[in-house]
Write a protein that holds these residues in place. Structure first.
Motif, PDB file in Angstrom:
ATOM      1  N   MET A 109       1.462  -1.476  -0.290  1.00 14.96           N
ATOM      2  CA  MET A 109      -0.031  -0.150  -0.245  1.00 14.96           C
ATOM      3  C   MET A 109       0.943   1.349  -0.343  1.00 14.96           C
ATOM      4  SD  MET A 109      -2.669   1.888   0.328  1.00 14.96           S
ATOM      5  CE  MET A 109      -3.787  -0.135  -0.341  1.00 14.96           C
ATOM      6  N   HIS A 110       0.856   2.071  -1.247  1.00 13.53           N
ATOM      7  CA  HIS A 110       0.826   3.526  -1.601  1.00 13.53           C
ATOM      8  C   HIS A 110       0.718   4.120  -1.623  1.00 13.53           C
ATOM      9  CE1 HIS A 110       4.728   0.436  -1.440  1.00 13.53           C
ATOM     10  NE2 HIS A 110       4.251   0.035  -2.017  1.00 13.53           N
ATOM     11  N   ASP A 111      -0.476   4.740  -1.427  1.00 11.47           N
ATOM     12  CA  ASP A 111      -2.084   5.984  -1.380  1.00 11.47           C
ATOM     13  C   ASP A 111      -2.235   6.257  -0.219  1.00 11.47           C
ATOM     14  OD1 ASP A 111      -3.321   5.287  -4.681  1.00 11.47           O
ATOM     15  OD2 ASP A 111      -2.466   3.311  -3.597  1.00 11.47           O
ATOM     16  N   PRO A 112      -2.436   8.169  -0.706  1.00 18.44           N
ATOM     17  CA  PRO A 112      -2.566   8.011   0.930  1.00 18.44           C
ATOM     18  C   PRO A 112      -3.882   8.074   1.091  1.00 18.44           C
ATOM     19  CG  PRO A 112      -1.738   9.686  -1.170  1.00 18.44           C
ATOM     20  CD  PRO A 112      -1.711   8.423  -1.439  1.00 18.44           C
ATOM     21  N   LEU A 113      -5.073   8.463  -0.064  1.00 19.95           N
ATOM     22  CA  LEU A 113      -5.827   8.180  -0.407  1.00 19.95           C
ATOM     23  C   LEU A 113      -7.206   7.162  -0.311  1.00 19.95           C
ATOM     24  CD1 LEU A 113      -8.191  10.378   0.140  1.00 19.95           C
ATOM     25  CD2 LEU A 113      -8.174  10.100  -2.778  1.00 19.95           C
ATOM     26  N   PHE A 114      -7.784   6.863  -0.428  1.00 16.04           N
ATOM     27  CA  PHE A 114      -8.731   5.162  -0.124  1.00 16.04           C
ATOM     28  C   PHE A 114     -10.521   5.623  -1.390  1.00 16.04           C
ATOM     29  CE2 PHE A 114      -5.426   3.501   2.999  1.00 16.04           C
ATOM     30  CZ  PHE A 114      -6.398   2.053   2.846  1.00 16.04           C
ATOM     31  N   LEU A 115     -10.429   4.882  -1.662  1.00 16.72           N
ATOM     32  CA  LEU A 115     -11.911   4.954  -1.921  1.00 16.72           C
ATOM     33  C   LEU A 115     -12.883   4.388  -1.730  1.00 16.72           C
ATOM     34  CD1 LEU A 115     -11.770   6.360  -5.558  1.00 16.72           C
ATOM     35  CD2 LEU A 115     -12.249   7.696  -3.530  1.00 16.72           C
ATOM     36  N   ASP A 116     -14.227   4.736  -0.230  1.00 15.41           N
ATOM     37  CA  ASP A 116     -14.776   4.103  -0.057  1.00 15.41           C
ATOM     38  C   ASP A 116     -16.740   3.545  -0.796  1.00 15.41           C
ATOM     39  OD1 ASP A 116     -17.179   2.927   1.301  1.00 15.41           O
ATOM     40  OD2 ASP A 116     -17.128   4.128   3.035  1.00 15.41           O
ATOM     41  N   LEU A 117     -16.544   2.392  -1.425  1.00 13.13           N
ATOM     42  CA  LEU A 117     -17.266   2.690  -2.318  1.00 13.13           C
ATOM     43  C   LEU A 117     -18.356   1.882  -1.914  1.00 13.13           C
ATOM     44  CD1 LEU A 117     -15.149   1.755  -5.756  1.00 13.13           C
ATOM     45  CD2 LEU A 117     -15.772   3.906  -4.842  1.00 13.13           C
ATOM     46  N   ALA A 118     -19.599   2.233  -1.554  1.00 13.31           N
ATOM     47  CA  ALA A 118     -20.512   1.459  -0.887  1.00 13.31           C
ATOM     48  C   ALA A 118     -21.782   1.343  -1.804  1.00 13.31           C
ATOM     49  CB  ALA A 118     -20.914   2.574   0.031  1.00 13.31           C
ATOM     50  N   ILE A 119     -21.940   0.186  -1.841  1.00  8.88           N
ATOM     51  CA  ILE A 119     -23.469  -0.791  -2.877  1.00  8.88           C
ATOM     52  C   ILE A 119     -24.457  -1.184  -1.584  1.00  8.88           C
ATOM     53  CG2 ILE A 119     -24.036  -2.801  -4.348  1.00  8.88           C
ATOM     54  CD1 ILE A 119     -19.740  -0.902  -4.181  1.00  8.88           C
ATOM     55  N   TYR A 120     -25.784  -0.391  -2.155  1.00  4.30           N
ATOM     56  CA  TYR A 120     -27.199  -0.539  -1.456  1.00  4.30           C
ATOM     57  C   TYR A 120     -28.227  -0.971  -1.881  1.00  4.30           C
ATOM     58  CZ  TYR A 120     -23.688   1.858   1.729  1.00  4.30           C
ATOM     59  OH  TYR A 120     -23.045   2.780   3.072  1.00  4.30           O
ATOM     60  N   GLY A 121     -28.570  -2.421  -2.198  1.00  6.42           N
ATOM     61  CA  GLY A 121     -29.756  -2.848  -1.934  1.00  6.42           C
ATOM     62  C   GLY A 121     -29.393  -3.780  -3.277  1.00  6.42           C
ATOM     63  N   LEU A 122     -27.969  -4.133  -4.341  1.00  6.31           N
ATOM     64  CA  LEU A 122     -27.721  -4.774  -5.572  1.00  6.31           C
ATOM     65  C   LEU A 122     -28.785  -6.386  -4.609  1.00  6.31           C
ATOM     66  CD1 LEU A 122     -27.060  -5.939  -7.857  1.00  6.31           C
ATOM     67  CD2 LEU A 122     -25.149  -6.260  -6.599  1.00  6.31           C
ATOM     68  N   LYS A 123     -29.970  -7.178  -5.510  1.00 13.91           N
ATOM     69  CA  LYS A 123     -30.426  -7.581  -5.571  1.00 13.91           C
ATOM     70  C   LYS A 123     -29.525  -9.092  -6.414  1.00 13.91           C
ATOM     71  CE  LYS A 123     -35.316  -6.764  -5.001  1.00 13.91           C
ATOM     72  NZ  LYS A 123     -36.639  -6.818  -5.851  1.00 13.91           N
ATOM     73  N   GLN A 124     -29.523 -10.071  -5.517  1.00 16.42           N
ATOM     74  CA  GLN A 124     -28.226 -11.143  -5.691  1.00 16.42           C
ATOM     75  C   GLN A 124     -29.436 -12.258  -6.748  1.00 16.42           C
ATOM     76  OE1 GLN A 124     -24.975 -12.211  -3.801  1.00 16.42           O
ATOM     77  NE2 GLN A 124     -26.149 -12.528  -2.210  1.00 16.42           N
ATOM     78  N   GLN A 125     -28.807 -12.844  -8.002  1.00 11.92           N
ATOM     79  CA  GLN A 125     -29.254 -13.863  -8.831  1.00 11.92           C
ATOM     80  C   GLN A 125     -29.085 -15.684  -8.011  1.00 11.92           C
ATOM     81  OE1 GLN A 125     -27.244 -13.550 -12.036  1.00 11.92           O
ATOM     82  NE2 GLN A 125     -28.168 -11.425 -13.066  1.00 11.92           N
ATOM     83  N   PRO A 126     -29.602 -16.231  -8.002  1.00  5.82           N
ATOM     84  CA  PRO A 126     -29.795 -17.416  -8.035  1.00  5.82           C
ATOM     85  C   PRO A 126     -28.366 -18.045  -8.289  1.00  5.82           C
ATOM     86  CG  PRO A 126     -31.926 -16.912  -8.822  1.00  5.82           C
ATOM     87  CD  PRO A 126     -31.158 -16.016  -8.895  1.00  5.82           C
ATOM     88  N   GLY A 127     -27.385 -19.000  -7.416  1.00  9.49           N
ATOM     89  CA  GLY A 127     -26.494 -19.478  -8.257  1.00  9.49           C
ATOM     90  C   GLY A 127     -25.261 -18.421  -8.158  1.00  9.49           C
ATOM     91  N   ARG A 128     -25.558 -17.112  -7.216  1.00 15.19           N
ATOM     92  CA  ARG A 128     -23.983 -16.217  -7.322  1.00 15.19           C
ATOM     93  C   ARG A 128     -23.918 -15.613  -6.044  1.00 15.19           C
ATOM     94  NH1 ARG A 128     -23.962 -11.327 -11.522  1.00 15.19           N
ATOM     95  NH2 ARG A 128     -21.571 -11.325 -10.926  1.00 15.19           N
ATOM     96  N   ASN A 129     -23.169 -15.625  -5.413  1.00 12.67           N
ATOM     97  CA  ASN A 129     -22.385 -15.149  -3.964  1.00 12.67           C
ATOM     98  C   ASN A 129     -21.732 -13.664  -4.803  1.00 12.67           C
ATOM     99  OD1 ASN A 129     -22.081 -13.969  -1.694  1.00 12.67           O
ATOM    100  ND2 ASN A 129     -21.529 -16.412  -0.736  1.00 12.67           N
ATOM    101  N   ILE A 130     -22.727 -12.605  -4.621  1.00 16.16           N
ATOM    102  CA  ILE A 130     -21.465 -10.864  -4.918  1.00 16.16           C
ATOM    103  C   ILE A 130     -20.675 -10.946  -3.539  1.00 16.16           C
ATOM    104  CG2 ILE A 130     -22.201  -8.740  -5.555  1.00 16.16           C
ATOM    105  CD1 ILE A 130     -24.174 -10.035  -7.211  1.00 16.16           C
TER     106      ILE A 130
END
Length: 463
Positions: free
Chosen positions: A366-387
Motif C-alpha cells: 500500500m502506497h496510496d495516501p487516499l482510498f475510495l470507500d465505494l458503497a453498494i446498497y440494495g443489489l439483488k443477487q441472482q440465484p447461483g451467485r454470491n456477490i
C-alpha cells in the motif's frame, strides 16, 4: 475530567460524572460476578447499524445492558472536544454542539448511529477525505474489560489497545466513555455537484480537491460507466435558499439533477438518513403517506425485531469496500463488467496511519495516501451467485478491504491474512482472555451467519 467551559456544562459535569461512575461499576460488577460460559453480546437502545442477518446467533447471547450509557458528559468549546458515553447518538451530539458553532468532524449518515458503534464499526463520511474515520478523531477511550477492570486508553496510555478498539465490533471489551475532537462549522453548507463522463476525470477532480484541501466536505455518486458526480460541500454563513430532503424529496435523487444546492448544516449532515442511493417509497403518494415514517432506524428496528422475515438465502448486497486510489480503475472495470449496479456511493478516505488492525503484509503493498470507500446498497443477487464473496475475491486482487458490517464469507486463513492476528491476539489476551465476547472472525464471519462457533475459550488463541 476538566470542568467544561460554559455555565451549563460546569453545573452538570459533576453530576454526570457521578452517574457515569455508577453505571460503569454496575457493568463491571456484572462481568466480575458472571459464572456462565455462554458468549456475551451488548444490548443497546438503538438497533445495530449492521446488515441484519436472519440466523445471527448473537440474538440468543447473554446480554450486557448498555442502554443507559447515553449521556454527553462534557462539551469543551475552547478545546473543541466532546466527552460522552457510547450509546449517545450522533444526532444528539450534533444538536448539543451546534449552539457552540461546533460539530463532530466525522458525522455518519444515519441519525441513530451511536458514538460507540462508529468506533467499533469504522464509520466514515464526507469529511473523511481530510480527517479519515471517526476513530481518527478520537483522543481517549474508557474500556471495561471482560474481567470487570476499567482501562483508560489513549495514544500515550495502552496505545495498542486504543488503536485496536477501532473495527473490533465489541470483541475486545466494552467501550464506556470516549473523548473526541470537534470542528468549527457554519450554519449552512453550499454543495456544488461536479459531473464527469469518465472515471479518469472523476479521479483527477477528487485528487485536486484532496491535495488543495479547498473544500469542507467531499463525496459523490457513480451513476453509470459514463456519469460520475462529485459533491463538493463548503461551509457558508448565509444561504439564498435551503433544500430539505426529509419527506417528499430525496437527496440522492437530487444529485444528478442539480448543479448546486444549499442545506442547513443539520440537514446536510443527515441528507442520507432516508437512504444513501435508493429511497423508499419511490412514489410521491407513498412518500406523502409514509415518507416521514420510513428511514434508516425504522427499517433496522423492524429487521431486529422480526428476523424471521429476513431472507433465508440470496440476501440483498449492502457493502462498503475500501479500494486504494491507484487501483480504482482496475476495480471499477471489474465492477462495470460483472456487477453493473448503480448508483455507487463514493467517499474519499484519507489514510491517517498504517492501522494496526491490518497486517504488515497488507500494508507492504500500500502506497496510496487516499482510498475510495465505494458503497453498494440494495443489489439483488441472482440465484447461483454470491456477490458478497465475489467482492471479497476482487478486493484481494486489488489490495483492498471492506468493513465487516455486511455478510462475510472469508475462510479463517484468508481473514487473518488481512486482519492482524498478532496485534488482535495481544489485546485480546489483555482485555478478554476467556473470549466471552467471541473473537472477531467467529463473531463477524461465523456466528453472524448462524454457523457453528469455536469451542468456548479457544478464541483467545484464535485457532
Amino acid at each position: 475530567m476538566e470542568s467544561a467551559p460554559g455555565e451549563q456544562w460546569a453545573k452538570e459535569s459533576a453530576r454526570y460524572d457521578a452517574r457515569h461512575v455508577a453505571k460503569v461499576e454496575r457493568i463491571a460488577r456484572q462481568l466480575r460476578q458472571r459464572t456462565s460460559t455462554r458468549p456475551v453480546s451488548l444490548k443497546k437502545k438503538t438497533p445495530p447499524h449492521q446488515v441484519p442477518k436472519r440466523n445471527d446467533q448473537r440474538r440468543g447471547d447473554e446480554k450486557i445492558d448498555l442502554s443507559d450509557l447515553d449521556q454527553i458528559l462534557e462539551i469543551d468549546p475552547v478545546g473543541m472536544t466532546c466527552t460522552a458515553e457510547p450509546a449517545v447518538t450522533f444526532e444528539e451530539v450534533v444538536r448539543a454542539t451546534m449552539p457552540y458553532g461546533l460539530v463532530p468532524i466525522i458525522v455518519p449518515e444515519h441519525k441513530t448511529i451511536t458514538l460507540g458503534g462508529a468506533v467499533a464499526g469504522c464509520s466514515i463520511e464526507s469529511m473523511s477525505f481530510r480527517e479519515g474515520g471517526f476513530h481518527d478523531t478520537c483522543l481517549e477511550y474508557e474500556l471495561i474489560t471482560a474481567k470487570g477492570d476499567v482501562m483508560r486508553c489513549s495514544p500515550e496510555e495502552h496505545p495498542l489497545v486504543f488503536q485496536m478498539i477501532h473495527g473490533s465490533f465489541g470483541t475486545l471489551g466494552i467501550l464506556s466513555k470516549l473523548r473526541f475532537k470537534l470542528v468549527r462549522a457554519a450554519p449552512y453548507v453550499h454543495v456544488t455537484n461536479e459531473t464527469y463522463t469518465t472515471l479518469e476525470a472523476y479521479q483527477q477532480a477528487i485528487w485536486r480537491h484532496f491535495t488543495a484541501q479547498d473544500a469542507d466536505y467531499l463525496d459523490g455518486q457513480i451513476f453509470s460507466e459514463s456519469k460520475y458526480v462529485l459533491c463538493v460541500g463548503r461551509f457558508v454563513e448565509r444561504a439564498p435558499y435551503v433544500s430539505r430532503y426529509d419527506w417528499l424529496k430525496a437527496y440522492c435523487e437530487s444529485i444528478p439533477r442539480r448543479a448546486e444546492d444549499y442545506l442547513t448544516l443539520y440537514d446536510y449532515l443527515y441528507r442520507y438518513d432516508r437512504g444513501v442511493t435508493h429511497v423508499t417509497p419511490k412514489s410521491l403518494i407513498g412518500r406523502a403517506l409514509f415518507g416521514k415514517l420510513v428511514h434508516s432506524t425504522s427499517v433496522l428496528r423492524a429487521a431486529d425485531r422480526f428476523p424471521r422475515l429476513l431472507p433465508k438465502k440470496n440476501p440483498q448486497v449492502i457493502v462498503d469496500v475500501f479500494v486504494p486510489f491507484s487501483r480504482t480503475a482496475e476495480f471499477m472495470d471489474w465492477y462495470h463488467r460483472e456487477v453493473h449496479f448503480y448508483p455507487v456511493w463514493c467517499v474519499p478516505y484519507r489514510r491517517m496511519r498504517d492501522y494496526e488492525w491490518l497486517t504488515p503484509q497488507w500494508w507492504s503493498g500500500m502506497h496510496d495516501p487516499l482510498f475510495l470507500d465505494l458503497a453498494i446498497y440494495g443489489l439483488k443477487q441472482q440465484p447461483g451467485r454470491n456477490i458478497y464473496k465475489e467482492f471479497e475475491d476482487e478486493l484481494l486482487r486489488v489490495n483492498g478491504t471492506k468493513t465487516l458490517i455486511s455478510y462475510n464469507y472469508y475462510d479463517e486463513q484468508t481473514f487473518w491474512s488481512l486482519w492482524n492476528k498478532e496485534t488482535y491476539q495481544a489485546v485480546k489476551q489483555l482485555t478478554d482472555p476467556d473470549n466471552i465476547f467471541r473473537d472477531l472472525y467467529t463473531k463477524m464471519c461465523r456466528a453472524a451467519l448462524g454457523l457453528q462457533e469455536q469451542t468456548p475459550g479457544s478464541g483467545a488463541s484464535l485457532h
